[in-house]
Motif scaffolding. Structure first.
Motif, mmCIF file in Angstrom:
data_model
loop_
_atom_site.group_PDB
_atom_site.id
_atom_site.type_symbol
_atom_site.label_atom_id
_atom_site.label_comp_id
_atom_site.label_asym_id
_atom_site.label_seq_id
_atom_site.Cartn_x
_atom_site.Cartn_y
_atom_site.Cartn_z
ATOM 1 N N GLU A 178 69.672 54.205 34.283
ATOM 2 C CA GLU A 178 68.544 53.743 33.823
ATOM 3 C C GLU A 178 68.319 52.148 34.073
ATOM 4 O OE1 GLU A 178 67.843 54.976 29.795
ATOM 5 O OE2 GLU A 178 67.901 56.923 30.359
ATOM 6 N N VAL A 179 69.462 51.303 34.417
ATOM 7 C CA VAL A 179 69.354 49.901 34.387
ATOM 8 C C VAL A 179 69.314 49.583 36.038
ATOM 9 C CG1 VAL A 179 70.637 47.841 34.098
ATOM 10 C CG2 VAL A 179 70.828 49.809 32.341
ATOM 11 N N HIS A 180 68.409 48.580 36.275
ATOM 12 C CA HIS A 180 68.182 47.699 37.479
ATOM 13 C C HIS A 180 68.595 46.538 37.192
ATOM 14 C CE1 HIS A 180 65.830 51.683 37.896
ATOM 15 N NE2 HIS A 180 65.625 51.498 39.277
ATOM 16 N N HIS A 181 69.330 45.965 37.897
ATOM 17 C CA HIS A 181 69.545 44.401 37.940
ATOM 18 C C HIS A 181 70.171 43.976 39.080
ATOM 19 C CE1 HIS A 181 74.125 44.943 36.820
ATOM 20 N NE2 HIS A 181 73.882 46.119 37.492
ATOM 21 N N GLN A 182 70.277 42.520 39.098
ATOM 22 C CA GLN A 182 70.796 41.721 40.227
ATOM 23 C C GLN A 182 71.668 40.518 39.575
ATOM 24 O OE1 GLN A 182 67.969 40.262 43.112
ATOM 25 N NE2 GLN A 182 69.288 39.900 44.610
ATOM 26 N N PRO A 183 72.775 40.782 39.304
ATOM 27 C CA PRO A 183 73.682 39.577 38.923
ATOM 28 C C PRO A 183 73.813 38.382 39.795
ATOM 29 C CG PRO A 183 74.734 41.977 38.756
ATOM 30 C CD PRO A 183 73.606 41.885 39.705
ATOM 31 N N LEU A 184 73.597 37.326 39.296
ATOM 32 C CA LEU A 184 73.822 36.125 40.118
ATOM 33 C C LEU A 184 74.876 35.180 39.288
ATOM 34 C CD1 LEU A 184 72.738 33.893 41.964
ATOM 35 C CD2 LEU A 184 71.007 33.159 39.979
ATOM 36 N N VAL A 185 75.633 34.789 40.119
ATOM 37 C CA VAL A 185 76.772 33.828 39.455
ATOM 38 C C VAL A 185 76.353 32.460 39.199
ATOM 39 C CG1 VAL A 185 78.975 32.587 39.757
ATOM 40 C CG2 VAL A 185 78.525 34.877 40.800
ATOM 41 N N ASP A 186 76.304 31.984 38.018
ATOM 42 C CA ASP A 186 75.499 30.999 37.496
ATOM 43 C C ASP A 186 76.142 29.640 36.905
ATOM 44 O OD1 ASP A 186 76.514 31.967 35.289
ATOM 45 O OD2 ASP A 186 74.764 32.079 34.143
ATOM 46 N N THR A 187 77.495 29.566 37.645
ATOM 47 C CA THR A 187 78.207 28.597 37.371
ATOM 48 C C THR A 187 78.654 27.913 38.490
ATOM 49 O OG1 THR A 187 80.125 29.497 36.858
ATOM 50 C CG2 THR A 187 78.826 29.028 34.864
ATOM 51 N N ASP A 188 79.529 27.010 38.709
ATOM 52 C CA ASP A 188 80.239 26.277 39.637
ATOM 53 C C ASP A 188 81.353 26.914 40.028
ATOM 54 O OD1 ASP A 188 81.471 24.916 37.585
ATOM 55 O OD2 ASP A 188 81.011 23.135 38.323
ATOM 56 N N GLN A 189 81.796 27.938 39.517
ATOM 57 C CA GLN A 189 83.066 28.583 39.716
ATOM 58 C C GLN A 189 82.921 30.218 39.948
ATOM 59 O OE1 GLN A 189 84.457 28.351 34.996
ATOM 60 N NE2 GLN A 189 85.907 29.806 36.359
#
Length: 217
Positions: A178-189
């Motif tokens: 039921e979950v639709h998503h697009q994880p994005l790495v949001d830091t400099d590591q």
């Protein structure tokens, strides 16, 4: 460690009952290594299970059941002390249950390139689904997708943001179809995750569907 995302009750009940796959049970155990709140919830689930077992009428055991049990105990006791891992030998950032499988720090693992900015290690646990470590570079996102079954993700290093919120070290994402998503790495590591699934992902974009046969997710 400030853990904000935890498992669903159903997942912890399944863990307490011993009905999760090896990969998912490993991931839950790794989170429990860091999370007192979920440890307490597991203890409560085990207590509920104990009460339910007490209400079940006992069944007769096979004549050889005791011998088989004692043989298994003997095998466990035969483990050499030198093969046990001392807590001081476990690298920082690696939960003890995971170290049993990788015997290394996260940085020293033989990462394999999966795509632009994405590397992985398949733990090859067998059974249904896959269990792998995923390392995603800063600013890189996983293609938009949903799930063909259940997916558990534990953040070991770094963080990512998706439609659900922000996930950092110790957090878990307990997701289904039921979950639709697009994880994005949001830091400099790099963001390093342990991921266990019981069915392939379902990429919703054209590019994701094109590369899926090659990346095995």
């Amino acid at each position: 460690m400030n853990i904000r995302h935890h498992f669903d009750d159903a997942t912890l009940m399944a863990y307490a009952a011993g009905s999760l796959s090896q990969g998912m049970a490993l991931l839950v155990a790794c989170h429990l290594h860091w999370c007192p709140e979920c440890c307490e919830r597991v203890r409560q689930a085990e207590a509920i299970g104990g009460v339910l077992l007490d209400k079940i009428a006992p069944l007769p055991l096979h004549d050889s059941a005791l011998d088989q049990l004692m043989a298994r105990l003997d095998d466990d006791m035969a483990m050499e002390v030198s093969s046990l891992v001392k807590p001081a030998e476990i690298p920082a950032g690696v939960p003890a249950p995971l170290h049993h499988y990788i015997n290394s720090s996260l940085e020293q693992l033989p990462w394999k390139r999966l795509g632009y900015g994405v590397h992985h290690i398949d733990l090859n646990l067998g059974g249904k689904g896959t269990t792998r470590l995923l390392k995603i570079a800063p600013g890189v996102s996983v293609p938009h997708h949903t799930h063909g079954g259940n997916e558990l993700t534990l953040i070991l290093s770094g963080s990512y943001t998706d439609e659900i919120g922000r996930f950092s070290v110790g957090d878990v994402a307990d997701l289904d179809g039921e979950v639709h998503h697009q994880p994005l790495v949001d830091t400099d590591q790099d963001c390093i995750c342990l991921i266990a699934t019981d069915a392939p992902l379902k990429f919703t974009g054209l590019m994701g569907r094109l590369v899926q046969p090659f990346i095995g997710m």
